[in-house]
Design a protein around this motif. Sequence first.
Motif, PDB file in Angstrom:
ATOM      1  N   SER A 196       4.028   7.720  -7.351  1.00 57.31           N
ATOM      2  CA  SER A 196       4.027   8.953  -8.168  1.00 57.31           C
ATOM      3  C   SER A 196       5.323   9.739  -8.003  1.00 57.31           C
ATOM      4  O   SER A 196       5.675  10.541  -8.871  1.00 57.31           O
ATOM      5  CB  SER A 196       2.834   9.835  -7.786  1.00 57.31           C
ATOM      6  OG  SER A 196       2.897  10.208  -6.410  1.00 57.31           O
ATOM      7  N   GLU A 208       0.827  -1.206   0.000  1.00 58.73           N
ATOM      8  CA  GLU A 208       0.000   0.000   0.000  1.00 58.73           C
ATOM      9  C   GLU A 208       0.862   1.257   0.000  1.00 58.73           C
ATOM     10  O   GLU A 208       0.556   2.239  -0.683  1.00 58.73           O
ATOM     11  CB  GLU A 208      -0.940  -0.013   1.206  1.00 58.73           C
ATOM     12  CG  GLU A 208      -2.041  -1.067   1.116  1.00 58.73           C
ATOM     13  CD  GLU A 208      -2.880  -1.127   2.375  1.00 58.73           C
ATOM     14  OE1 GLU A 208      -2.529  -0.415   3.348  1.00 58.73           O
ATOM     15  OE2 GLU A 208      -3.876  -1.874   2.390  1.00 58.73           O
ATOM     16  N   SER A 209       1.948   1.222   0.750  1.00 67.44           N
ATOM     17  CA  SER A 209       2.867   2.361   0.791  1.00 67.44           C
ATOM     18  C   SER A 209       3.545   2.567  -0.562  1.00 67.44           C
ATOM     19  O   SER A 209       3.682   3.708  -1.039  1.00 67.44           O
ATOM     20  CB  SER A 209       3.924   2.148   1.879  1.00 67.44           C
ATOM     21  OG  SER A 209       4.818   3.231   1.941  1.00 67.44           O
ATOM     22  N   ASP A 235       2.385   1.716  -3.510  1.00 68.03           N
ATOM     23  CA  ASP A 235       1.386   2.255  -4.433  1.00 68.03           C
ATOM     24  C   ASP A 235       1.124   3.739  -4.156  1.00 68.03           C
ATOM     25  O   ASP A 235       0.962   4.537  -5.087  1.00 68.03           O
ATOM     26  CB  ASP A 235       0.073   1.473  -4.298  1.00 68.03           C
ATOM     27  CG  ASP A 235       0.178   0.061  -4.855  1.00 68.03           C
ATOM     28  OD1 ASP A 235       1.046  -0.160  -5.718  1.00 68.03           O
ATOM     29  OD2 ASP A 235      -0.606  -0.810  -4.415  1.00 68.03           O
ATOM     30  N   ARG A 236       1.098   4.092  -2.877  1.00 66.13           N
ATOM     31  CA  ARG A 236       0.790   5.474  -2.499  1.00 66.13           C
ATOM     32  C   ARG A 236       1.884   6.436  -2.952  1.00 66.13           C
ATOM     33  O   ARG A 236       1.609   7.555  -3.380  1.00 66.13           O
ATOM     34  CB  ARG A 236       0.601   5.562  -0.978  1.00 66.13           C
ATOM     35  CG  ARG A 236       0.185   6.967  -0.512  1.00 66.13           C
ATOM     36  CD  ARG A 236      -0.301   6.944   0.923  1.00 66.13           C
ATOM     37  NE  ARG A 236       0.716   6.526   1.861  1.00 66.13           N
ATOM     38  CZ  ARG A 236       0.740   5.360   2.489  1.00 66.13           C
ATOM     39  NH1 ARG A 236      -0.224   4.467   2.263  1.00 66.13           N
ATOM     40  NH2 ARG A 236       1.693   5.055   3.347  1.00 66.13           N
ATOM     41  N   TRP A 237       3.138   5.996  -2.873  1.00 68.21           N
ATOM     42  CA  TRP A 237       4.257   6.900  -3.171  1.00 68.21           C
ATOM     43  C   TRP A 237       4.873   6.665  -4.543  1.00 68.21           C
ATOM     44  O   TRP A 237       5.869   7.289  -4.900  1.00 68.21           O
ATOM     45  CB  TRP A 237       5.334   6.749  -2.105  1.00 68.21           C
ATOM     46  CG  TRP A 237       4.874   7.121  -0.733  1.00 68.21           C
ATOM     47  CD1 TRP A 237       4.670   6.283   0.319  1.00 68.21           C
ATOM     48  CD2 TRP A 237       4.516   8.423  -0.281  1.00 68.21           C
ATOM     49  NE1 TRP A 237       4.221   6.983   1.412  1.00 68.21           N
ATOM     50  CE2 TRP A 237       4.110   8.299   1.080  1.00 68.21           C
ATOM     51  CE3 TRP A 237       4.479   9.689  -0.864  1.00 68.21           C
ATOM     52  CZ2 TRP A 237       3.704   9.382   1.842  1.00 68.21           C
ATOM     53  CZ3 TRP A 237       4.059  10.787  -0.120  1.00 68.21           C
ATOM     54  CH2 TRP A 237       3.690  10.624   1.220  1.00 68.21           C
TER      55      TRP A 237
END
Length: 226
Positions: A223, A216-217, A219-221
């Motif tokens: 970008s 999840e981390s 995927d979140r970062w």
Amino acid sequence: MPGGRLTQQDRQRIAAGLADGLSYAEIARRLDRTTSTISREVARNGGPSGYRPQQAHQATVQRARRGTRTPAPPRAAGVPSGAVEEEIIELAVRSGMPRMTARVHVDLLLSEDGRRTAAELTRRLNVSPASVSVAVNFLVEHGYVRRERDPQRRRDIYVIDDDAWYHSIVVSSQQTLASAQAALAAAETIGLDSPVGQRLSRAGTFLERVIQDMRESADRWRSLLT
């Protein structure tokens, strides 16, 4: 404080340590020197595969007599020195990556466009094609680089780009998740009412939750890499 000039005996011990596959940090510890001292010594005298203690000592003596230091070859702006490259390789080795694989990975990482052919890697690192093949297969398998095909010249090109960091985390998490699921399945088979089953269940659940958070981390970062 460790210090002083390296002696001929020191250099022989460095060569022996390299032959035994010791890390720079371990060689430095045995000689009571800093890791950077060892990495600089090896980098300026042929690298890990080409280091020769007698020639290294003679070159140092000659430089001392002339009162000059060996001029470094010109490097592109922003490209780390040989000593810094060796430090990066050493960090990768400490994390568990095989040394040859780490050398290939760092050479790709520090290339201007992040692209090399197997022939280029073989020539640049002065190693056998078989060694490069093993290294790039490991890197591709673990998501550190990707393989592209050059249809015109019928050769593979190995590429490392910013998104490689995301893919390496995904591959690693999948491998750890498989271990977690295996532990949970074993716990069910053995029985959750037994000490071994409970131990495996706790370990599997822990790993499963950690991997979930890590994915999840990532995927979140992700970008940040674009």
